[in-house]
Design an enzyme around this catalytic site. Structure first.
Site, PDB file in Angstrom:
ATOM      1  N   ASP A 167      -2.896  -7.754  -5.199  1.00  0.00           N
ATOM      2  CA  ASP A 167      -3.188  -6.567  -4.417  1.00  0.00           C
ATOM      3  C   ASP A 167      -3.752  -5.458  -5.291  1.00  0.00           C
ATOM      4  O   ASP A 167      -3.450  -5.374  -6.480  1.00  0.00           O
ATOM      5  CB  ASP A 167      -1.906  -6.072  -3.736  1.00  0.00           C
ATOM      6  CG  ASP A 167      -2.173  -5.441  -2.393  1.00  0.00           C
ATOM      7  OD1 ASP A 167      -3.350  -5.230  -2.069  1.00  0.00           O
ATOM      8  OD2 ASP A 167      -1.205  -5.161  -1.670  1.00  0.00           O
ATOM      9  N   GLN A 205       0.776 -11.123  -3.565  1.00  0.00           N
ATOM     10  CA  GLN A 205      -0.644 -10.834  -3.394  1.00  0.00           C
ATOM     11  C   GLN A 205      -1.253 -10.324  -4.698  1.00  0.00           C
ATOM     12  O   GLN A 205      -0.583  -9.652  -5.477  1.00  0.00           O
ATOM     13  CB  GLN A 205      -0.835  -9.751  -2.330  1.00  0.00           C
ATOM     14  CG  GLN A 205      -0.501 -10.177  -0.915  1.00  0.00           C
ATOM     15  CD  GLN A 205      -0.725  -9.039   0.064  1.00  0.00           C
ATOM     16  OE1 GLN A 205      -0.175  -7.961  -0.114  1.00  0.00           O
ATOM     17  NE2 GLN A 205      -1.509  -9.284   1.091  1.00  0.00           N
ATOM     18  N   HIS A 221      -5.422  -1.132  -4.954  1.00  0.00           N
ATOM     19  CA  HIS A 221      -5.827   0.021  -4.144  1.00  0.00           C
ATOM     20  C   HIS A 221      -6.631   0.966  -5.011  1.00  0.00           C
ATOM     21  O   HIS A 221      -6.231   1.291  -6.141  1.00  0.00           O
ATOM     22  CB  HIS A 221      -4.606   0.718  -3.549  1.00  0.00           C
ATOM     23  CG  HIS A 221      -3.874  -0.143  -2.564  1.00  0.00           C
ATOM     24  ND1 HIS A 221      -2.880  -1.008  -2.957  1.00  0.00           N
ATOM     25  CD2 HIS A 221      -4.042  -0.315  -1.230  1.00  0.00           C
ATOM     26  CE1 HIS A 221      -2.440  -1.667  -1.889  1.00  0.00           C
ATOM     27  NE2 HIS A 221      -3.135  -1.271  -0.842  1.00  0.00           N
ATOM     28  N   CYS A 250       0.784  -1.240   0.000  1.00  0.00           N
ATOM     29  CA  CYS A 250       0.000   0.000   0.000  1.00  0.00           C
ATOM     30  C   CYS A 250       0.817   1.291   0.000  1.00  0.00           C
ATOM     31  O   CYS A 250       0.500   2.204  -0.781  1.00  0.00           O
ATOM     32  CB  CYS A 250      -1.023  -0.021   1.126  1.00  0.00           C
ATOM     33  SG  CYS A 250      -0.643  -1.026   2.535  1.00  0.00           S
ATOM     34  N   HIS A 277      -8.169  -0.548   0.236  1.00  0.00           N
ATOM     35  CA  HIS A 277      -7.238  -1.671   0.051  1.00  0.00           C
ATOM     36  C   HIS A 277      -8.080  -2.899  -0.280  1.00  0.00           C
ATOM     37  O   HIS A 277      -9.041  -3.194   0.426  1.00  0.00           O
ATOM     38  CB  HIS A 277      -6.461  -1.955   1.337  1.00  0.00           C
ATOM     39  CG  HIS A 277      -5.766  -0.776   1.938  1.00  0.00           C
ATOM     40  ND1 HIS A 277      -4.395  -0.694   2.041  1.00  0.00           N
ATOM     41  CD2 HIS A 277      -6.245   0.369   2.495  1.00  0.00           C
ATOM     42  CE1 HIS A 277      -4.068   0.439   2.640  1.00  0.00           C
ATOM     43  NE2 HIS A 277      -5.175   1.105   2.926  1.00  0.00           N
ATOM     44  N   ARG A 303       7.517 -11.282   4.875  1.00  0.00           N
ATOM     45  CA  ARG A 303       7.274 -11.079   6.303  1.00  0.00           C
ATOM     46  C   ARG A 303       8.047 -12.132   7.086  1.00  0.00           C
ATOM     47  O   ARG A 303       8.048 -13.310   6.713  1.00  0.00           O
ATOM     48  CB  ARG A 303       5.775 -11.162   6.625  1.00  0.00           C
ATOM     49  CG  ARG A 303       4.970 -10.060   5.953  1.00  0.00           C
ATOM     50  CD  ARG A 303       3.487 -10.158   6.239  1.00  0.00           C
ATOM     51  NE  ARG A 303       2.735  -9.205   5.425  1.00  0.00           N
ATOM     52  CZ  ARG A 303       1.414  -9.164   5.336  1.00  0.00           C
ATOM     53  NH1 ARG A 303       0.686 -10.022   6.036  1.00  0.00           N
ATOM     54  NH2 ARG A 303       0.818  -8.277   4.570  1.00  0.00           N
ATOM     55  N   LYS A 349     -12.498  -3.383   7.821  1.00  0.00           N
ATOM     56  CA  LYS A 349     -12.454  -4.178   6.592  1.00  0.00           C
ATOM     57  C   LYS A 349     -13.585  -5.196   6.560  1.00  0.00           C
ATOM     58  O   LYS A 349     -14.098  -5.622   7.595  1.00  0.00           O
ATOM     59  CB  LYS A 349     -11.112  -4.905   6.462  1.00  0.00           C
ATOM     60  CG  LYS A 349     -10.780  -5.826   7.623  1.00  0.00           C
ATOM     61  CD  LYS A 349      -9.381  -6.418   7.476  1.00  0.00           C
ATOM     62  CE  LYS A 349      -8.981  -7.226   8.709  1.00  0.00           C
ATOM     63  NZ  LYS A 349      -7.638  -7.815   8.590  1.00  0.00           N
TER      64      LYS A 349
END
Length: 635
Positions: free
Chosen positions: A382, A380, A384, A333, A510, A362, A464
């Site tokens: 991912d 991911q 946004h 992000c 997100h 991570r 979320k």
């Protein structure tokens, strides 16, 4: 007079105080016999609870989720009592209810062996037959410390010392066994008849690797034998479907100590990965997303500015270069905000939807790593969305439709919806959180979707919606999410020009549908037991010749299928046809095309499906039509 209002709205009145058990008996002997506990004004209590004022009452029976939890909690105490009867020097520590069962950690000099489980089980059954009353009583915090220390239970005393001195504690006693517990519990041990001890494992005291290693015994408990039998069947099926075993057998991926938690994708596994990525890329293009790619290593100051360093600092991989500290991105992000920030944006440009197959890292604890399901390096799907506040509802609604399309194509039709609300440690004002949580709730409500709340489970920057899939074994996997974020764009100085020419901060949504590719592929492998739908399968067709005479014909068929875009191979090895069929069946090839002299002479093929079904003789064009249709329909 005392008025008791029951769940059906009916009321009963009593002149004097009485126990919940007495109320249950007044309602009927059958209910009293089945009762395990109760809910008084929404709070769980024991049947011995004394009713001395007007209340709302629900009797908890074995058929309810609350009843099952009480049974499991009580069975954990039953197991601990059996252990201490057999091994008097063993200390009892912590024993919570977990999904599908419970565990207890024990301090013992001699580690438990698997054969000890049979002894403990036999002793548990003896205690059940004794029908020992389970009695609740209270102690002050200091009294409880003294009591457990006198019994040599130093771990239990340590737990109690961490409780505020002013608190009064509840304890439960059954026979010679007493333990600290909030309860409630079943009225007597005779109620606990359906259980099984599952395994022994090591566990550090309080989860700290600097502390002593304890022995953890896992068990499961149910309210009837049928449910236990079904649970054990699901476990057996899960073992057969274990993606780690199938991944090795199907030659998809591997892990090794030199890169813990990082996947070594083999060509067959990478084929699945690429099929999913190409599918998602096409879907994103159709939804007006702009695909981007951002750096994997970023100056640590960006993570401090975004708030991630404070929240995730311990989980981030860091590296120093030229006296500056950098971090491998744990998420995408903040980098997406940097892309948005390039160039002046107008309200006319919004919404702007950015997507990335973002590589993240991570530093997960080594003990938590689990095949593809829990890794340190992952990608991911991912995205946004930068939008105005007035556009939130429409964007969330459109995303939910998008997510449904994708899950349907992957064969998942049962979705669980949860809204995770503000955590204790968060950024942003309460007013902002109120608006964010309402926007998500309204989006689900407008679609008539039932949802549940997860209080305090939101991200530190916003609430979320979590979308969880239920697989063929009834297991729930949280994959998709959409989060409303009023805070990070402001922290990272994102802005656009509104209709009045003023600078405004956009809202940032997100969103992810699959979550991590690695984990989603693991879920798919287990969902299908490795028998992936044709459109995802690493090898869709294998062409096998019986003798060398058909080699040229088999190669021609295989090459034709490849030219048509199918993932086909031709196996021309000088091996018996039975051996070839077995090998390609083990690697879960969807279709086997077999050619012998008859097929060569007639210019046909014999087709066999991965489950052993003989589809008979056909021409190549018929097979191509079959494959085309199955790929198109995502069968």
């Amino acid at each position: 007079m005392i008025t008791v209002t029951l769940t059906d709205g009916s009321q009963r009145t009593y002149e004097n105080a009485l126990s919940v058990s007495d109320v249950a008996m007044d309602i009927g002997p059958g209910l009293a016999n089945a009762a395990l506990a109760a809910k008084v004004d929404g709070e769980m209590v024991d049947l011995s609870y004394v009713v001395d004022k007007d209340i709302q009452l629900a009797i908890v029976t074995p058929s309810s989720p609350e009843g099952l939890e009480v049974v499991r909690h009580s069975t954990a105490h039953l197991m601990a009592q059996a252990v201490q009867r057999l091994y008097p020097d063993v200390q009892v520590t912590i024993g919570p209810v977990i999904e599908d069962g419970y565990y207890y950690d024990f301090a013992t000099e001699a580690p438990f062996q698997e054969e000890d489980l049979a002894k403990i089980t036999a002793e548990m059954k003896k205690i059940v037959k004794e029908k020992l009353p389970v009695e609740r009583f209270e102690m002050s915090r200091n009294e409880a410390v003294t009591y457990f220390e006198s019994k040599g239970e130093k771990y239990k005393a340590e737990i109690i010392r961490d409780i505020p001195e002013s608190e009064t504690l509840s304890l439960y006693k059954q026979g010679e066994f007493t333990d600290l517990c909030r309860g409630p519990h079943v009225p007597n041990t005779g109620k606990l008849k359906v259980f099984k001890l599952m395994k022994v494992a090591g566990a550090y005291w309080r989860g700290d690797s600097n502390n002593e290693m304890l022995q953890r015994v896992y068990g499961t408990a149910w309210t009837d034998k049928k449910d236990l039998k079904e649970y054990l069947f699901r476990l057996e099926e899960a073992e057969k479907r274990d993606h780690r075993k199938l991944g090795k057998r199907m030659e998809l991926f591997h892990f090794q100590d030199e890169a813990p938690g990082m996947v070594f994708w083999h060509d067959r596994g990478w084929s699945i990965y690429q099929s999913i990525q190409q599918y998602m890329r096409a879907k994103l293009n159709g939804k007006d997303y702009k695909e981007i790619n951002t750096p994997s290593v970023v100056d640590y100051s960006l993570w401090e500015k975004s708030g991630h360093a404070d929240k995730f600092g311990d989980d981030m991989f860091t590296v120093e270069s030229e006296h500056k500290q950098f971090a491998m991105k744990p998420m995408n992000c903040p980098c997406h905000v940097q892309v948005f920030n390039q160039g002046l944006k107008s309200y006319r440009d919004l919404p702007i939807r950015l997507a990335e197959f973002g590589s993240c890292h991570r530093n997960e604890p080594s003990g938590a790593l689990h095949g593809l399901m829990r890794v340190r390096g992952f990608v991911q799907d991912d995205g946004h969305i930068f939008c105005q506040e007035s556009q939130i509802g429409a964007e969330v609604s459109e995303f939910i439709d998008f997510l449904h399309e994708v899950y349907k194509d992957f064969g998942f039709n049962e979705i669980i919806y949860r809204i995770s609300t503000r955590p204790e440690k968060r950024v942003g004002s309460d007013e902002i959180w109120d608006k964010s949580e309402k926007a998500l709730a309204d989006a689900l409500d407008d679609k008539g979707i039932a949802w549940e709340e997860l209080p305090g489970e939101g991200a530190f920057y916003g609430p979320k919606i979590e979308f969880s899939l239920k697989d063929c074994l009834g297991r729930v996997w949280q994959c998709g999410t959409i989060q409303v974020d009023f805070s990070m764009p402001n922290r990272l100085e994102a802005s656009y020009i509104d209709e009045q020419g003023d600078k405004q901060v956009p809202v940032m949504l997100h969103r992810a549908i699959l979550g991590s590719f690695e984990r989603f592929i693991g879920i798919l492998i287990e969902q299908h037991a490795g028998n992936l739908p044709l459109w995802l399968a690493p090898t869709q067709v294998a062409v096998l010749n019986i003798t060398g005479q058909q080699a040229e014909y088999a190669e021609k068929i295989g090459q034709t299928l490849k030219n048509k875009g199918f993932r086909a191979i031709f196996d021309l090895r000088n091996e018996k046809i039975g051996y070839k069929i077995r090998q390609h069946t083990l690697t879960k090839t969807n279709y086997l095309v077999i050619v012998g002299n008859k097929e060569l002479d007639e210019e046909t093929i014999t087709v066999r499906s991965h489950d052993g079904k003989d589809l008979g003789s056909m021409n190549l064009e018929s097979l191509i039509q079959l494959l085309d249709q199955q790929v198109k329909d995502k069968i």
